[in-house]
Design an enzyme around this catalytic site. Structure first.
Site, PDB file in Angstrom:
ATOM      1  CG  ASP A   1      -1.924   1.124   1.192  1.00 18.69           C
ATOM      2  OD1 ASP A   1      -3.035   0.889   0.659  1.00 18.69           O
ATOM      3  OD2 ASP A   1      -1.606   2.217   1.688  1.00 18.69           O
ATOM      4  CG  LEU A   2       1.309   3.288  -3.658  1.00 18.65           C
ATOM      5  CD1 LEU A   2       1.046   4.186  -4.853  1.00 18.65           C
ATOM      6  CD2 LEU A   2       2.685   2.661  -3.731  1.00 18.65           C
TER       7      LEU A   2
ATOM      8  CG  ASP B   1      -3.104   3.694  -2.208  1.00 16.64           C
ATOM      9  OD1 ASP B   1      -4.034   2.919  -1.866  1.00 16.64           O
ATOM     10  OD2 ASP B   1      -2.597   4.528  -1.442  1.00 16.64           O
TER      11      ASP B   1
END
Length: 581
Positions: free
Chosen positions: A449-450, A492
């Protein structure tokens, strides 16, 4: 001389003009013939000179006088016969069996005619026409009878031969499948063979004496009368097609040949019709023509093959699709042009087990180019049920395959990054778990996960955010093994499947490489942008036994990585996250 003429009149009779039978003399003629003064000796001497078969019997059926011809036929001299009864002379012969019962009729004054077969003195059988003519004595009482027998053997044999010929001719005519009929000049049926009777589905008695107006619609009858009249008037044969509607509702197409009949004087007395019902034949020909048209014009590749799978005929679409000049596919083995998914699609192999087949094949043209087809193969048998030919059609499914692949891509790939989507990732994880169960090894679910992506997206807009997500996907993919699967779950979030792990410690290196892919800024239209990621990792079978369990626990581990500072990775089993489930 007058006496001789009278006896000759008795021997010759007053028969029919053609001489085929002896006519019976009238009683008056007989009386006149015996009202002369002739002694027994004179009568005997007179009959001795006559070779025809004449005998005179008295009212006791005893021979009174016989001609030399009569005695010679029965192998006896004339004197031996005189005074003897018929039964005494002829005993158990066909002659006495047939003649004796009729003598009583003759002695009773009735003229008698009969015919019979009898053996002569040479033991040869002859056909005799016999007349028994009564005569009276001087007192007008029954004096006896005159027996006149005429040898009709040649005529009888000729008639029998003619009858046999007629019978054989009738058998032949009735065996002919074409129907035959004869009409007079008024159109009345005079004769027809068995084929015409069967075709009309009427008895011969119903047909003979009828005209076309009795058997078919008035319109059809008028049309045929017009055709027949032209033949009778012109005196020439014609061959015509006649559509006829019969009274039972049938409408048939007849192929007819008609010609006039002439008598000995050359006058036309009627016509003969020879024909056949060609309705089904013409319909079949039309269907063949239509099928040939479809064969030649269809866009599908059509082949007719022999029993060995060689091309006998192919349409223009087949020649064009496989790159052959017109007509040059003849003799080519079909197995050299197509193959099945397994690399083999032999028509001979297929038809050993089934008479028809349908499936996907790959066609290869003369240039080596391939394209997919749906093939339909059907066998054609002859009247004996033996394989005579094969019909193969190939439908090009290239466009269908392209659409299928496009739909499959859309269904299984993320449209933004072209990475596998959530659906495809689930399928691959399920498959990996099944393999791991059989192979007793581990798999890892790596959730990425960004960090801070929402702020970037809100600041610079979704278009720039999408550009970043594409670059992130490319960098993450460049750092994994070919056997592993990287997917975008949405937003994301990315998920990596690490398959066939022999040592879970090796995931540390994979996680470090993933984090390292964010070391350099990402180039965008607004300048370089720095990003990082938080990673959570779960293992099969240690952390979960199915896809949902593994993903959920990897997600929990990822959130633990964010809480502990971001830009790091965390294993689910190392941080005691069970209480968070």
């Amino acid at each position: 001389m007058d006496d001789l003429i009278r006896v000759l009149r008795l021997s010759q009779g007053s028969g029919q003009g053609d001489g085929s039978r002896i006519g019976a003399l009238s009683n008056d003629a007989l009386m006149e013939s015996f009202q002369w003064d002739m002694s027994q000796e004179e009568l005997s001497r007179l009959l001795a000179s006559i070779t025809d078969m004449i005998a005179i019997i008295d009212n006791k059926a005893r021979y009174k006088a016989v001609s030399s011809g009569y005695a010679a036929f029965f192998s006896s001299d004339r004197e031996t016969l005189i005074g003897k009864r018929l039964q005494e002379v002829h005993r158990d012969s066909n002659f006495v069996r047939k003649v004796s019962p009729r003598v009583a009729e003759a002695l009773g004054g009735q003229a008698v005619r009969l015919d019979l077969w009898e053996f002569n003195s040479s033991d040869q059988q002859h056909y005799l026409d016999i007349s028994l003519t009564p005569f009276a004595d001087a007192d007008a009482k029954a004096g006896g009878a005159i027996i006149v027998a005429r040898d009709m053997t040649d005529l009888a044999l000729s008639q029998a031969g003619l009858n046999r010929e007629r019978h054989m001719m009738q058998l032949v005519i009735n065996a002919i499948p074409d129907f035959i009929f004869v009409k007079d000049v008024k159109g009345v049926y005079q004769y027809c063979n068995a084929a015409f009777v069967n075709f009309m589905n009427l008895s011969e008695e119903r047909i003979i004496g009828a005209c076309d107006a009795d058997l078919m619609s008035q319109r059809s009858a008028a049309y045929i009368m017009e055709q027949d009249t032209a033949i009778l008037e012109q005196g020439e044969a014609r061959r015509v097609d006649e559509w006829v509607t019969y009274n039972d509702g049938r409408r048939q197409l007849l192929d007819m040949y008609k010609f006039p009949i002439r008598n000995d004087e050359g006058r036309i007395e009627g016509l003969v019709g020879i024909g056949r019902d060609v309705t089904a034949e013409r319909q079949a020909a039309e269907k063949i023509k239509q099928a040939a048209l479809v064969f030649d014009t269809t866009s599908d590749c059509c082949f007719i093959l022999d029993a060995e799978g060689r091309v006998v005929s192919a349409n223009s679409a087949a020649h064009q699709a496989f790159g052959y000049a017109a007509g040059t596919l003849l003799g080519v083995e079909m197995d050299s042009l197509i193959k099945g998914p397994e690399g083999c699609c032999s028509v001979n192999v297929i038809l050993k087990e089934q008479n028809s087949w349908r499936g996907e094949v790959e066609g290869r043209d003369v240039g080596g180019n391939t394209r997919p087809y749906i093939g339909t193969l059907n066998s054609v048998t002859n009247a004996q049920g033996e394989l005579s030919s094969l019909v193969l059609t190939l439908t090009d499914i290239s466009e269908q395959k392209r659409v299928e692949q496009e739909l499959m891509h859309q269904a299984c790939k993320d449209p933004l990054t072209d990475l596998p989507n959530r659906l495809l990732m689930r399928a691959r994880m399920e498959h990996a778990i099944q393999k791991a169960q059989r192979g007793s090894y581990n798999i890892a679910a790596v959730f990425v996960d960004l960090d801070g992506f929402k702020a970037v997206n809100d600041t610079y807009g979704h278009e720039l955010g999408d550009t970043l997500l594409k670059q992130v996907g490319e960098r993450l993919k460049s750092g994994i093994r070919k056997s592993d699967t990287l997917s975008r779950l949405g937003g994301d979030e990315f998920l990596l499947l690490v398959d066939e792990l022999s040592d879970i410690a090796g995931v540390h290196g994979i996680a470090e490489k993933l984090l390292g892919s964010f070391g350099n800024p990402f180039d965008t239209d607004v300048g370089p942008i720095k990003l990082s990621a938080s990673i959570g990792i779960s293992f099969y079978p240690q952390d979960g036994m199915d896809v949902d369990d593994l993903v959920r626990k990897a997600d929990l581990a990822m959130y633990q990585a964010k809480r502990t500072g971001r830009n790091r990775y965390c294993f689910y089993g190392d941080v005691g996250l069970d209480s968070m489930l």
